[in-house]
Structures are given as C-alpha cells and as structure tokens.
Design an enzyme around this catalytic site. Sequence first.
Site, short mmCIF file in Angstrom:
data_model
loop_
_atom_site.label_atom_id
_atom_site.label_comp_id
_atom_site.label_asym_id
_atom_site.label_seq_id
_atom_site.Cartn_x
_atom_site.Cartn_y
_atom_site.Cartn_z
N HIS A 130 -36.91 30.92 -78.40
CA HIS A 130 -36.17 29.54 -78.17
C HIS A 130 -36.90 28.07 -78.69
CE1 HIS A 130 -32.51 30.62 -75.70
NE2 HIS A 130 -33.30 31.70 -75.42
N ASP A 161 -28.57 31.23 -75.95
CA ASP A 161 -27.99 31.97 -74.84
C ASP A 161 -26.64 31.51 -74.68
OD1 ASP A 161 -30.48 33.11 -74.45
OD2 ASP A 161 -31.14 31.81 -72.91
N GLU A 189 -31.08 41.78 -73.41
CA GLU A 189 -30.34 40.51 -73.08
C GLU A 189 -28.94 40.29 -73.78
OE1 GLU A 189 -32.63 37.01 -73.46
OE2 GLU A 189 -34.51 38.01 -71.80
N HIS A 241 -28.45 36.72 -75.32
CA HIS A 241 -29.41 36.20 -76.40
C HIS A 241 -29.07 36.45 -77.59
CE1 HIS A 241 -33.42 34.87 -77.16
NE2 HIS A 241 -33.37 35.33 -78.18
#
Length: 240
Positions: free
Chosen positions: A134, A141, A203, A206
């Site tokens: 990130h 996300d 995830e 993500h």
Amino acid sequence: MKPYQYLPILDQGEPLVPIPLDHFAVVTPHPYHALGAPYGDRSPYWLRSAVLSALTQAQSGLQQVYPGWRLQIFDAYRPIPVQQFMVEYAFAALAQQQGQDLASLTAPERDRLRLAVSEFWAVPSLDPATPPPHSTGAAIDLTLLDSAGNPVDMGSPIDELSVRSHPDHFATATHPSAQQAHRHRQILKHAMVAAGFQQHPKEWWHFSLGDQLWAWLVQAQTNQRVTARYGRVEAAIPPG
C-alpha cells in the site's frame, strides 16, 4: 521477508493522483482515519496514475455485466507511519480477541501473534527494496455495492484475520449464503483481474497492479521474469 519482496523494483516515476471520489463508492468515515492513524498531510484516497486508470476500467467492466454496481473503496495509499500504526492495532486487537493481556504476553505468545498478523499485514519496512504494497500507491482494498447502493455480501469483513478472508474460502461451501459470498468474490476478482490487477492470495479485498506482489504473481503465472514498476512513495500530498 515474504517471497515477493525479493523481486527487483524499477520505479516508473508515475505520480500519485487523487481518486475521484464522486466516481467510485467510498467507505466513510475512512476506517483507519477513524482509529487515529497518522496520515498527517497525506490522503488514503490516492493511487499511481496508471493504477487509477486500471481501476476506472475495472468499474466500467463490472457495470457492463452488472449495471449500477460500483466498486467501494476501503483503502488505497498508506504511508509507512500508518502501516506501523495498523500493524500494532491489529496485533493488539488479535490479542484481545483471544483473551490475552498485552502486558503479560510471553515471548512465544508474541511471536505467535506476530506471525498471525504478518499473514495479512505487511511489515512497515523503511527499506526501499521491501516496501509494503500500500505504500507504493499500487495497492487497493475494496468491495462491491449493488445497484441499490447496498453492500454486497462477501462472506467476511475486510481486514478479518482468519481463513475466511482467503479468496476461495467458500469455493466448496454447500450453504446457499456461503455459495453466494463466493460468487460475489468472483465477480470482484474478475472485474479487477480483467483490468490488469492481481489479487492477494490471502485477502479477497486486496488487489494491486505494478508492485512487488503483483510482479511475483504475474511471474508465477507466466514463468517469465517480471520487475515491479512501483516502489515506496514518500512525497507529501494534499489531505484527502
């Protein structure tokens, strides 16, 4: 270090640009801002310019199949101090969830909690060779809203530290609600992958394009050497 962090980075120098929040849905208030994460003069709603273009393409592709649906942004750019704050927050929250007192944790207990947190949260490294995804402006996300503006059931919340967060966790489920959650996750994945993104293996929310994790996943799929396009971004940007 995680496997993808060994890949080289050749930063393309693309600037961070603001995400047009009138074009996408946004989780408000911003979840990490609300916790007190130290963004300072920086905004979570920024991405590298080419990544933003791909995100726009992903939403257009989604709406061709599901008219009126929108991508809902949870988080995007994350400075290192915010990454550090959230790793510590996740560590404390997991300890509390398991009924453990932070002050009395033994060394093995701390190691076990750190390992569990590291499955989902990247280490807030200041080494330019190992940036958290990130912090590159290349990761995002997000989830989905339907045509009525309602959140789509994805089976588990964003940031949950459990196996339910794995993208295909409900792939073999027999309960109708779990099967539906898997279909929704597939809808999100197909829209994002069609625009060039790669999904985090653990995830469902993500996705990234151009960072080391993206390069590692593309390399595994193509069997060709891939270099990451984006490293850590530290330039100050206006508040969001």
